[in-house]
Design an enzyme around this catalytic site. Structure first.
Site, PDB file in Angstrom:
ATOM      1  N   LEU A  21       0.830  -1.205   0.000  1.00  0.00           N
ATOM      2  CA  LEU A  21       0.000   0.000   0.000  1.00  0.00           C
ATOM      3  C   LEU A  21       0.869   1.260   0.000  1.00  0.00           C
ATOM      4  O   LEU A  21       0.343   2.377  -0.057  1.00  0.00           O
ATOM      5  CB  LEU A  21      -0.920  -0.015   1.226  1.00  0.00           C
ATOM      6  N   SER A  22       2.177   1.096   0.033  1.00  0.00           N
ATOM      7  CA  SER A  22       3.067   2.258   0.090  1.00  0.00           C
ATOM      8  C   SER A  22       2.927   3.182  -1.123  1.00  0.00           C
ATOM      9  O   SER A  22       2.938   4.408  -0.943  1.00  0.00           O
ATOM     10  CB  SER A  22       4.518   1.811   0.271  1.00  0.00           C
ATOM     11  N   LYS A  71      14.229  -6.526   4.683  1.00  0.00           N
ATOM     12  CA  LYS A  71      14.483  -5.546   5.749  1.00  0.00           C
ATOM     13  C   LYS A  71      15.792  -5.770   6.514  1.00  0.00           C
ATOM     14  O   LYS A  71      16.381  -4.817   7.010  1.00  0.00           O
ATOM     15  CB  LYS A  71      13.317  -5.513   6.745  1.00  0.00           C
ATOM     16  N   ASP A 107       9.235   2.187  11.233  1.00  0.00           N
ATOM     17  CA  ASP A 107       8.099   1.428  11.772  1.00  0.00           C
ATOM     18  C   ASP A 107       7.837   1.827  13.229  1.00  0.00           C
ATOM     19  O   ASP A 107       6.688   1.945  13.660  1.00  0.00           O
ATOM     20  CB  ASP A 107       8.373  -0.081  11.703  1.00  0.00           C
ATOM     21  N   GLY A 133       8.241 -11.003  17.122  1.00  0.00           N
ATOM     22  CA  GLY A 133       8.909 -11.100  15.822  1.00  0.00           C
ATOM     23  C   GLY A 133       9.487  -9.764  15.375  1.00  0.00           C
ATOM     24  O   GLY A 133       9.858  -8.920  16.199  1.00  0.00           O
ATOM     25  N   ALA A 135       8.126  -7.075  13.787  1.00  0.00           N
ATOM     26  CA  ALA A 135       7.374  -5.863  14.127  1.00  0.00           C
ATOM     27  C   ALA A 135       7.563  -5.536  15.610  1.00  0.00           C
ATOM     28  O   ALA A 135       7.710  -4.374  15.990  1.00  0.00           O
ATOM     29  CB  ALA A 135       5.899  -6.053  13.806  1.00  0.00           C
ATOM     30  N   ARG A 156       4.278 -17.651  22.355  1.00  0.00           N
ATOM     31  CA  ARG A 156       4.022 -19.081  22.591  1.00  0.00           C
ATOM     32  C   ARG A 156       5.311 -19.837  22.868  1.00  0.00           C
ATOM     33  O   ARG A 156       5.301 -20.918  23.443  1.00  0.00           O
ATOM     34  CB  ARG A 156       3.300 -19.682  21.391  1.00  0.00           C
ATOM     35  N   LYS A 160      12.373 -18.707  22.162  1.00  0.00           N
ATOM     36  CA  LYS A 160      12.614 -18.021  20.892  1.00  0.00           C
ATOM     37  C   LYS A 160      12.691 -16.503  21.051  1.00  0.00           C
ATOM     38  O   LYS A 160      13.402 -15.834  20.299  1.00  0.00           O
ATOM     39  CB  LYS A 160      11.490 -18.399  19.913  1.00  0.00           C
ATOM     40  N   TYR A 228      -4.068  -4.430  10.249  1.00  0.00           N
ATOM     41  CA  TYR A 228      -5.025  -3.480   9.665  1.00  0.00           C
ATOM     42  C   TYR A 228      -6.011  -4.143   8.702  1.00  0.00           C
ATOM     43  O   TYR A 228      -6.872  -3.465   8.145  1.00  0.00           O
ATOM     44  CB  TYR A 228      -4.301  -2.303   9.001  1.00  0.00           C
ATOM     45  N   GLY A 249      -3.965  -1.101  13.165  1.00  0.00           N
ATOM     46  CA  GLY A 249      -2.627  -0.875  12.601  1.00  0.00           C
ATOM     47  C   GLY A 249      -2.526   0.158  11.491  1.00  0.00           C
ATOM     48  O   GLY A 249      -1.427   0.433  10.998  1.00  0.00           O
TER      49      GLY A 249
END
Ligand code: NAP
Length: 285
Positions: A21-22, A71, A107, A133, A135, A156, A160, A228, A249
Site C-alpha cells: 500500500l506504500s 528488511k 516502523d 517477531g 514488528a 508461545r 525463541k 489493519y 494498525g
C-alpha cells in the site's frame, strides 16, 4: 501526475510487492505537497538484492522503502545505518544522500505516532506485547525510547523471544516470557498498554486471536492491534466489548510512511491525507 526531467525517484522494494500500500500512501502525500517526486513498486527477488541496490544507486534514486523479505538483508548493502535501525536490526527506509546510502527504521515512529494521535503517552507506562517477531522489535525500541516504565513480551515460545531481553535490555526494562505463564498473567494485570504484534486474527484467519484473559486486564488499559486487515480484529473487538480504548494498525502504517517521506523530502507530509488514501485503498481491497 506529470513527471519532468527533474522528477526525483522513490519506490518500495519487496518480493512480492504487488500488494504493497506504500505507493498509494506516498503518492497521496506527494500530490498533497505538490512535489516533483515519483514513487513506484520495485519488485526485487531475494537473490537480486545487491544488483537492485547497485542499479538504484546508478539511477540516482532519492530513496526507497524496504519491505519483506529485504528488511535485514538490505543492511549489508548500505553505507550507514542509524542507531534506531541498528538496535531494531531492520531497515525499512533508505535515503540516498548524494551517493551515500543511509538506512533508517520508521516502523517504530509509526507505532508511536498512532498512540500519540490517540492522546496516549507511553512515558512511564507498563506495556505488554503479544508476539516477539520483526514488528515487535521496532515496537519495543519505540516504547523504550519513549520512556515506557517496562515492556513485557509474551509469546508461545519463550525460548525463541529470550534474545529480545538481551538485545534491548540496555535501553530499558524488558522481560520476555511464555504467554501461558503465571508471570505473564501478573504482567497482563498491571498493563497500561496491551499490543498484539502477532499475525493472529489477520485476514483470512479472522477468527484467531492471542490468548488474553480479559477479566484480568485493567479497565483503563489501552489496547492496540498492529494488524489493519480486517479493520477490527477479533482481538480489538473483544477489547472494545470490554470497554477498552482501541487502535488498529492503519495509523502505524501511515505513520511509518509519513516519517519516510520526511527523510526523503525534508517536508512534513499531510498525515490525514495519507490516512484517508490508505483507508480508501483498504476499504476497496
Ligand atoms: P513475525 O516476525 O513472523 O513475528 C510474528 C510473531 O507472532 C512471532 O512472535 C510468532 O511466534 C508469533 N506468531 C505467529 N503465528 C502465531 C500463531 N499461530 N500462534 C502464536 N503465535 C504466533 O511477523 P511480524 O513481521 O512481526 O508481523 C506481525 C504482524 O504485524 C503481522 O500481522 C503484520 O501484518 C503486522 N505488521 C503491521 C505493521 C503496521 O504498520 N501496521 C507493520 C509490521 C507488521 P513464533 O516465532 O513462535 O512463530
Amino acid at each position: 501526475m506529470m513527471f519532468t526531467g527533474r522528477t526525483q525517484n522513490l519506490g518500495v522494494m519487496g518480493w512480492p510487492v504487488a500488494h504493497s500500500l506504500s505507493p498509494v500512501l506516498q503518492q497521496a502525500a506527494i500530490a498533497a505537497a505538490g512535489l516533483d517526486y515519483a514513487y513506484i513498486a520495485l519488485p526485487v527477488r531475494p537473490e537480486d538484492l545487491h544488483a537492485a541496490v547497485t542499479g538504484l544507486r546508478a539511477l540516482q534514486f532519492r530513496g526507497w522503502n524496504v519491505t519483506i523479505p529485504h528488511k535485514q538483508a538490505i543492511m549489508a548493502e548500505l553505507d550507514a545505518i542509524d542507531a534506531a535501525a541498528q538496535a531494531i536490526g531492520a531497515v525499512n527506509t533508505v535515503v540516498n544522500d548524494q551517493g551515500r546510502l543511509v538506512g533508517y527504521n520508521t516502523d517504530y515512529v509509526g507505532c508511536i505516532m498512532g498512540l500519540t494521535a490517540q492522546g496516549f503517552s507511553v512515558q512511564g507506562k507498563k506495556a505488554v506485547l503479544l508476539g516477539g517477531g520483526g514488528a515487535a522489535r521496532a515496537i519495543i525500541w519505540g516504547l523504550l525510547e519513549q520512556g515506557a516504565a517496562s515492556v513485557v513480551v509474551g509469546a508461545r515460545n519463550a525460548a525463541k523471544i529470550a534474545p529480545l531481553a538481551v538485545d534491548f535490555g540496555r535501553f530499558g526494562h524488558i522481560e520476555t516470557m511464555d504467554w501461558q505463564s503465571e508471570a505473564f498473567q501478573r504482567a497482563l494485570g498491571q498493563a497500561d498498554l496491551l499490543i498484539n504484534a502477532t499475525p493472529l486474527g489477520m485476514a483470512p484467519h479472522i477468527d484467531a486471536m492471542p490468548p488474553v484473559d480479559w477479566a484480568n486486564v485493567q479497565a483503563e488499559a489501552f489496547v492496540y492491534d498492529i494488524i489493519y486487515t480486517p479493520e477490527e480484529t477479533m482481538f480489538l473487538r473483544t477489547a472494545r466489548e470490554h470497554a477498552h480504548r482501541t487502535l488498529n494498525g492503519e495509523a502505524m502504517l501511515a505513520g511509518q510512511g509519513a516519517a519516510a517521506f520526511h527523510y526523503w523530502t525534508g517536508i512534513e507530509p499531510d498525515l490525514s491525507v495519507m490516512q484517508r488514501a490508505l483507508h480508501a485503498a483498504l476499504t476497496k481491497k
